[in-house]
Design a protein around this motif. Structure first.
Motif, mmCIF file in Angstrom:
data_model
loop_
_atom_site.group_PDB
_atom_site.id
_atom_site.type_symbol
_atom_site.label_atom_id
_atom_site.label_comp_id
_atom_site.label_asym_id
_atom_site.label_seq_id
_atom_site.Cartn_x
_atom_site.Cartn_y
_atom_site.Cartn_z
ATOM 1 N N ASN A 84 43.907 39.003 45.411
ATOM 2 C CA ASN A 84 43.443 37.769 44.732
ATOM 3 C C ASN A 84 42.674 37.605 45.749
ATOM 4 O O ASN A 84 41.522 36.523 44.882
ATOM 5 N N ARG A 85 43.023 36.937 46.674
ATOM 6 C CA ARG A 85 42.290 36.027 47.685
ATOM 7 C C ARG A 85 40.920 36.219 48.194
ATOM 8 O O ARG A 85 39.443 36.469 47.874
ATOM 9 N N THR A 87 38.770 38.834 45.845
ATOM 10 C CA THR A 87 38.594 38.863 44.558
ATOM 11 C C THR A 87 38.121 37.275 44.248
ATOM 12 O O THR A 87 36.823 37.519 44.004
ATOM 13 N N GLU A 88 38.370 36.521 45.054
ATOM 14 C CA GLU A 88 38.197 35.117 44.428
ATOM 15 C C GLU A 88 37.070 34.652 45.302
ATOM 16 O O GLU A 88 35.981 33.760 45.281
ATOM 17 N N ARG A 89 37.295 35.060 47.122
ATOM 18 C CA ARG A 89 36.029 35.315 48.007
ATOM 19 C C ARG A 89 34.903 35.760 46.626
ATOM 20 O O ARG A 89 33.491 35.078 47.361
ATOM 21 N N MET A 91 33.947 37.122 43.919
ATOM 22 C CA MET A 91 33.400 35.681 42.794
ATOM 23 C C MET A 91 32.501 34.247 43.350
ATOM 24 O O MET A 91 32.107 34.319 43.122
ATOM 25 N N LEU A 92 33.253 33.727 44.361
ATOM 26 C CA LEU A 92 32.351 32.707 44.783
ATOM 27 C C LEU A 92 30.814 33.005 45.503
ATOM 28 O O LEU A 92 30.609 32.363 45.218
ATOM 29 N N GLN A 95 28.437 33.696 42.324
ATOM 30 C CA GLN A 95 28.746 33.074 42.194
ATOM 31 C C GLN A 95 27.272 31.248 42.812
ATOM 32 O O GLN A 95 26.180 31.985 42.516
#
Length: 148
Positions: A84-85, A87-89, A91-92, A95
């Motif tokens: 999850n970490r 994937t979030e990285r 995605m950021l 963006q």
């Protein structure tokens, strides 16, 4: 403009029927596979309990099986947290890259023309904007992961 709208609608709605069939097929296959995995898991736990019970007794067998299940659960939670970490990285980062690039010229022109189009035909414009958002989301990889 009408040709562009028709192409966007075909792109947006063309794969709906095949997507529905794929989702149904994956759901049914997932349920059946889950039942088989659950059966195999229960058989594995029972075999482990019987083996340890023959060596050390039923109370020790229960403790060993519970401890192994607890350790496995903690490992799974740790792996999920790491994924999850990551994937979030990603995605950021994606963006930030999109914000640095700015909007493409086609999108900029469409946004500039949107008020005029809304006055002339609000329903068609709403359909077109929704289709455009859908196509852009699918082409840039938002939502689901890659097919394959």
């Amino acid at each position: 403009m009408r040709g562009l709208l028709q192409q966007i609608v075909v792109l947006a709605l063309g794969n709906v029927s095949t997507t529905v069939v794929e989702v149904k097929r994956r759901a049914v296959g997932g349920v059946i596979a889950s039942l088989f995995f659950l059966t195999a898991y229960v058989a594995l736990v029972m075999a482990l309990a019987f083996f340890v019970a023959s060596e050390a007794g039923p109370i020790a067998a229960s403790l060993v099986v519970a401890g192994a299940a607890m350790a496995a659960a903690l490992v799974v939670l740790a792996v999920v947290a790491v994924l999850n970490r990551q994937t979030e990285r990603r995605m950021l980062e994606r963006q930030a890259a999109m914000a640095a690039r700015g909007p493409d010229p086609v999108t900029g022109r469409l946004i500039a023309e949107l008020p005029v189009m809304m006055r002339h035909s609000p329903i068609v414009t709403t359909i077109m904007v929704g289709s455009l958002v859908y196509v852009l989301a699918r082409s840039r990889g938002f939502g689901r992961g890659p097919r394959g």
